[in-house]
Design a protein around this motif. Structure first.
Motif, PDB file in Angstrom:
ATOM      1  N   ASN A  32      12.275  53.179  12.926  1.00 18.94           N
ATOM      2  CA  ASN A  32      11.214  52.426  12.253  1.00 18.94           C
ATOM      3  C   ASN A  32      11.381  52.646  10.752  1.00 18.94           C
ATOM      4  N   THR A  33      11.565  51.548  10.026  1.00 17.17           N
ATOM      5  CA  THR A  33      11.918  51.610   8.610  1.00 17.17           C
ATOM      6  C   THR A  33      10.753  51.169   7.723  1.00 17.17           C
ATOM      7  N   ALA A  34      10.903  51.420   6.433  1.00 19.80           N
ATOM      8  CA  ALA A  34       9.942  50.954   5.422  1.00 19.80           C
ATOM      9  C   ALA A  34      10.678  50.830   4.097  1.00 19.80           C
ATOM     10  N   SER A  35      10.255  49.866   3.296  1.00 19.91           N
ATOM     11  CA  SER A  35      10.945  49.559   2.036  1.00 19.91           C
ATOM     12  C   SER A  35      10.452  50.366   0.848  1.00 19.91           C
ATOM     13  N   VAL A  61      19.570  49.878  14.903  1.00 23.30           N
ATOM     14  CA  VAL A  61      18.587  48.795  14.970  1.00 23.30           C
ATOM     15  C   VAL A  61      17.348  49.226  14.183  1.00 23.30           C
ATOM     16  N   GLY A  62      17.068  48.495  13.092  1.00 19.86           N
ATOM     17  CA  GLY A  62      15.923  48.811  12.252  1.00 19.86           C
ATOM     18  C   GLY A  62      14.721  47.954  12.592  1.00 19.86           C
ATOM     19  N   PHE A  63      13.555  48.595  12.660  1.00 15.68           N
ATOM     20  CA  PHE A  63      12.289  47.915  12.911  1.00 15.68           C
ATOM     21  C   PHE A  63      11.332  48.236  11.767  1.00 15.68           C
ATOM     22  N   PRO A  64      11.165  47.321  10.804  1.00 20.00           N
ATOM     23  CA  PRO A  64      10.214  47.575   9.731  1.00 20.00           C
ATOM     24  C   PRO A  64       8.811  47.779  10.283  1.00 20.00           C
ATOM     25  N   CYS A  65       8.069  48.660   9.609  1.00 19.76           N
ATOM     26  CA  CYS A  65       6.706  48.970  10.042  1.00 19.76           C
ATOM     27  C   CYS A  65       5.856  49.235   8.803  1.00 19.76           C
ATOM     28  N   ASN A  66       4.649  48.705   8.785  1.00 21.12           N
ATOM     29  CA  ASN A  66       3.748  48.871   7.647  1.00 21.12           C
ATOM     30  C   ASN A  66       2.567  49.776   7.985  1.00 21.12           C
ATOM     31  N   GLN A  67       2.687  50.581   9.043  1.00 22.93           N
ATOM     32  CA  GLN A  67       1.552  51.393   9.503  1.00 22.93           C
ATOM     33  C   GLN A  67       1.379  52.704   8.754  1.00 22.93           C
ATOM     34  N   GLY A  69       0.979  54.347   5.236  1.00 30.74           N
ATOM     35  CA  GLY A  69       0.774  54.205   3.811  1.00 30.74           C
ATOM     36  C   GLY A  69       1.061  52.806   3.278  1.00 30.74           C
ATOM     37  N   SER A  70       1.016  51.795   4.149  1.00 31.29           N
ATOM     38  CA  SER A  70       1.311  50.406   3.746  1.00 31.29           C
ATOM     39  C   SER A  70       2.596  50.329   2.934  1.00 31.29           C
ATOM     40  N   GLN A  71       3.650  50.984   3.420  1.00 29.70           N
ATOM     41  CA  GLN A  71       4.897  51.088   2.666  1.00 29.70           C
ATOM     42  C   GLN A  71       5.910  49.998   2.996  1.00 29.70           C
ATOM     43  N   ASP A  72       5.519  49.000   3.757  1.00 28.03           N
ATOM     44  CA  ASP A  72       6.372  47.832   3.991  1.00 28.03           C
ATOM     45  C   ASP A  72       5.496  46.584   4.111  1.00 28.03           C
ATOM     46  N   PRO A  73       4.778  46.221   3.011  1.00 27.16           N
ATOM     47  CA  PRO A  73       3.824  45.118   3.068  1.00 27.16           C
ATOM     48  C   PRO A  73       4.461  43.734   3.007  1.00 27.16           C
ATOM     49  N   SER A  75       6.937  40.296   3.575  1.00 27.78           N
ATOM     50  CA  SER A  75       7.271  39.446   4.721  1.00 27.78           C
ATOM     51  C   SER A  75       8.599  39.907   5.309  1.00 27.78           C
ATOM     52  N   ASN A  76       8.893  39.436   6.516  1.00 27.12           N
ATOM     53  CA  ASN A  76      10.189  39.768   7.113  1.00 27.12           C
ATOM     54  C   ASN A  76      11.336  39.331   6.204  1.00 27.12           C
ATOM     55  N   ALA A  77      11.229  38.155   5.604  1.00 28.63           N
ATOM     56  CA  ALA A  77      12.289  37.663   4.708  1.00 28.63           C
ATOM     57  C   ALA A  77      12.454  38.587   3.508  1.00 28.63           C
ATOM     58  N   GLU A  78      11.339  39.021   2.919  1.00 30.34           N
ATOM     59  CA  GLU A  78      11.402  39.930   1.759  1.00 30.34           C
ATOM     60  C   GLU A  78      12.017  41.270   2.144  1.00 30.34           C
ATOM     61  N   ILE A  79      11.632  41.783   3.306  1.00 29.47           N
ATOM     62  CA  ILE A  79      12.169  43.065   3.777  1.00 29.47           C
ATOM     63  C   ILE A  79      13.679  42.955   4.001  1.00 29.47           C
TER      64      ILE A  79
END
Length: 162
Positions: A32-35, A61-67, A69-73, A75-79
């Motif tokens: 689970n990743t974050a930007s 396999v990366g799965f972005p997650c914003n849960q 500290g809201s560290q991946d707010p 869109s999927n395209a932006e991420i």
């Protein structure tokens, strides 16, 4: 109840359906990743693992997650653009998911049940929790967020050789 990771379906970061069964027989490293996290530079280390082992059967396999500290707010395209531009990510990135709670992605519910964390906790504590899945689709090991990707090489090599 699912018994292997290959029984799950998800969506790619660009919205396309992805059946994990396409990776059957390969070793998966699910993260689970974050930007915008202190651990975000691990994307570079994950890309290095991808490059080093993909020809031998590893799929990161990366799965972005914003849960957390809201560290991946974004869109999927932006991420996706961020990961590619800043870390050269070419491994599969999936659509943003929840990894905890009532709306947790079914794959992560299964992963955390199969490989509980410290003291048996099932919840994921932070970004960049990693799950190594063997060729048989079963969880080999769970790694804490602070565990750098390069420290997983020995376990990855063992899973690839199994």
């Amino acid at each position: 109840m699912s018994t292997t990771a290959y029984e799950f379906d998800t969506h790619s970061i660009d919205g396309q359906p992805v059946a994990l069964k396409q990776y059957a027989g390969k070793v998966l490293l699910v993260v689970n990743t974050a930007s915008a996290c202190g651990f975000t530079p691990q994307l570079g280390g994950l890309q290095q693992l991808h490059e080093k082992y993909q020809d031998r059967g590893l799929v990161v396999v990366g799965f972005p997650c914003n849960q957390f500290g809201s560290q991946d707010p974004g869109s999927n395209a932006e991420i996706g653009q961020f990961c590619e531009r800043n870390y050269g990510v070419t491994f599969p990135m999936m659509a943003k998911v929840d990894v905890n709670g009532a709306k947790a992605d079914p794959l992560f519910k299964w992963l955390t049940a199969e490989a509980p964390g410290l003291l048996g906790t099932k919840a994921i504590k932070w970004n960049f929790t990693k799950f190594l899945v063997g060729k048989d689709g079963r969880v080999v090991k769970r790694y804490a967020p602070q565990e750098p990707p390069e420290s997983l090489s020995r376990d990855i090599e063992a899973a690839l050789a199994a």
